[in-house]
Design a protein around this motif. Sequence first.
Motif, PDB file in Angstrom:
ATOM      1  N   ALA A   6      35.092  21.510   3.076  1.00 55.28           N
ATOM      2  CA  ALA A   6      34.700  20.128   3.390  1.00 55.28           C
ATOM      3  C   ALA A   6      35.857  19.179   3.096  1.00 55.28           C
ATOM      4  N   ILE A   7      36.558  19.430   2.001  1.00 54.09           N
ATOM      5  CA  ILE A   7      37.693  18.574   1.648  1.00 54.09           C
ATOM      6  C   ILE A   7      38.825  18.748   2.657  1.00 54.09           C
ATOM      7  N   VAL A  12      42.040  16.275   7.033  1.00 58.55           N
ATOM      8  CA  VAL A  12      42.641  16.255   8.372  1.00 58.55           C
ATOM      9  C   VAL A  12      42.191  15.005   9.124  1.00 58.55           C
ATOM     10  N   ARG A  13      40.884  14.710   9.042  1.00 60.43           N
ATOM     11  CA  ARG A  13      40.365  13.536   9.768  1.00 60.43           C
ATOM     12  C   ARG A  13      40.941  12.237   9.202  1.00 60.43           C
ATOM     13  N   ASP A  24      42.156  10.821  -0.872  1.00 57.70           N
ATOM     14  CA  ASP A  24      40.990  10.033  -0.449  1.00 57.70           C
ATOM     15  C   ASP A  24      39.770  10.944  -0.275  1.00 57.70           C
ATOM     16  N   ALA A  25      39.988  12.084   0.409  1.00 56.63           N
ATOM     17  CA  ALA A  25      38.879  13.006   0.674  1.00 56.63           C
ATOM     18  C   ALA A  25      38.283  13.500  -0.643  1.00 56.63           C
ATOM     19  N   GLU A  26      39.160  13.833  -1.587  1.00 55.41           N
ATOM     20  CA  GLU A  26      38.674  14.334  -2.883  1.00 55.41           C
ATOM     21  C   GLU A  26      37.868  13.263  -3.612  1.00 55.41           C
ATOM     22  N   ARG A  63      35.602   4.860   5.416  1.00 54.01           N
ATOM     23  CA  ARG A  63      37.061   4.979   5.236  1.00 54.01           C
ATOM     24  C   ARG A  63      37.751   5.069   6.595  1.00 54.01           C
ATOM     25  N   LEU A  64      37.172   5.848   7.522  1.00 50.46           N
ATOM     26  CA  LEU A  64      37.791   5.999   8.853  1.00 50.46           C
ATOM     27  C   LEU A  64      37.822   4.665   9.595  1.00 50.46           C
TER      28      LEU A  64
END
Length: 278
Positions: A6-7, A12-13, A24-26, A63-64
């Motif tokens: 998932a991370i 990547v996104r 950020d993902a973490e 965030r996106l």
Amino acid sequence: MRLDAAIADAAVRLSRISDSARLDAEILLCQTIDMPRSYLFAHPEDELDSLTLNRFEVLMQRRLNGEPMSYITGTREFWSHQLLVSRATLVPRPETELLVELALRAIPRNAEWQILDLGTGSGAIAIAIAAERVMCTVTATDISAEALAVARENVRHTDLSNVICLLGSWTAPVAGLTYNVIVSNPPYVRDNDEALRNLTYEPLSALVSGKDGLDDIRILASDSIGILAEGGWLMLEHGADQASDVADILSAAGWSDIRCHNDLAGKPRVTVARQNGK
Ligand code: GLN
């Protein structure tokens, strides 16, 4: 889906919009599962259920869409203080630490001075100075009641007893008082600046200051003089291309010993002036 997958997928996104996509993902996943970052490294094989993945996706979408990490997490570190921030306040910037550094250089360690932070927002500058100079009293003003509530909350969390928060426009709440050092990170962006397109989540009133970005600096240059102790300092953050305009404004308002200082990126970002040059 496994936690590590998932991370990796989120990173990547996010790389499309962020220079720190993996971090950020973490952080967003930590917020989703309410666990510290160390948990991610210890349990990469954890299976995330669809409810958790949905909640993670909500944060990912924010965030996106370009929302700053600090608004999603509600916190930001400044001068090693973990501060609350909200959309009523600017996200404190690392370059503003230069303003704190210059103030600390001017304030002797055991001084019992009166310090004033005008337009305090989250209270970042006031708290940083107050924590380093506990004998001083730091007064922090802001015109936004919402921002001031965030500043007060931050003062409470940091357990400082030498910060006073006052509501009102610039020097209005402190009329008749006297300060040894006045600091401010006022709005200084031009109202048509392209950069504003990437700052849509932050309060415009904290960013923009008229056509040339200098309206509030003009007010501060003229209003601060009357509340400054003899030989006191005024320290203003501004844009990298505003140093000579700011110097002109300050000298026209009667300030002397005007000096601009570079930030860590080598850009002229904080101008310091004194009254009577003493
Ligand atoms: N440094 C901020 C930016 O350009 C502006 C902050 C301010 O106007 N005080 O993103």
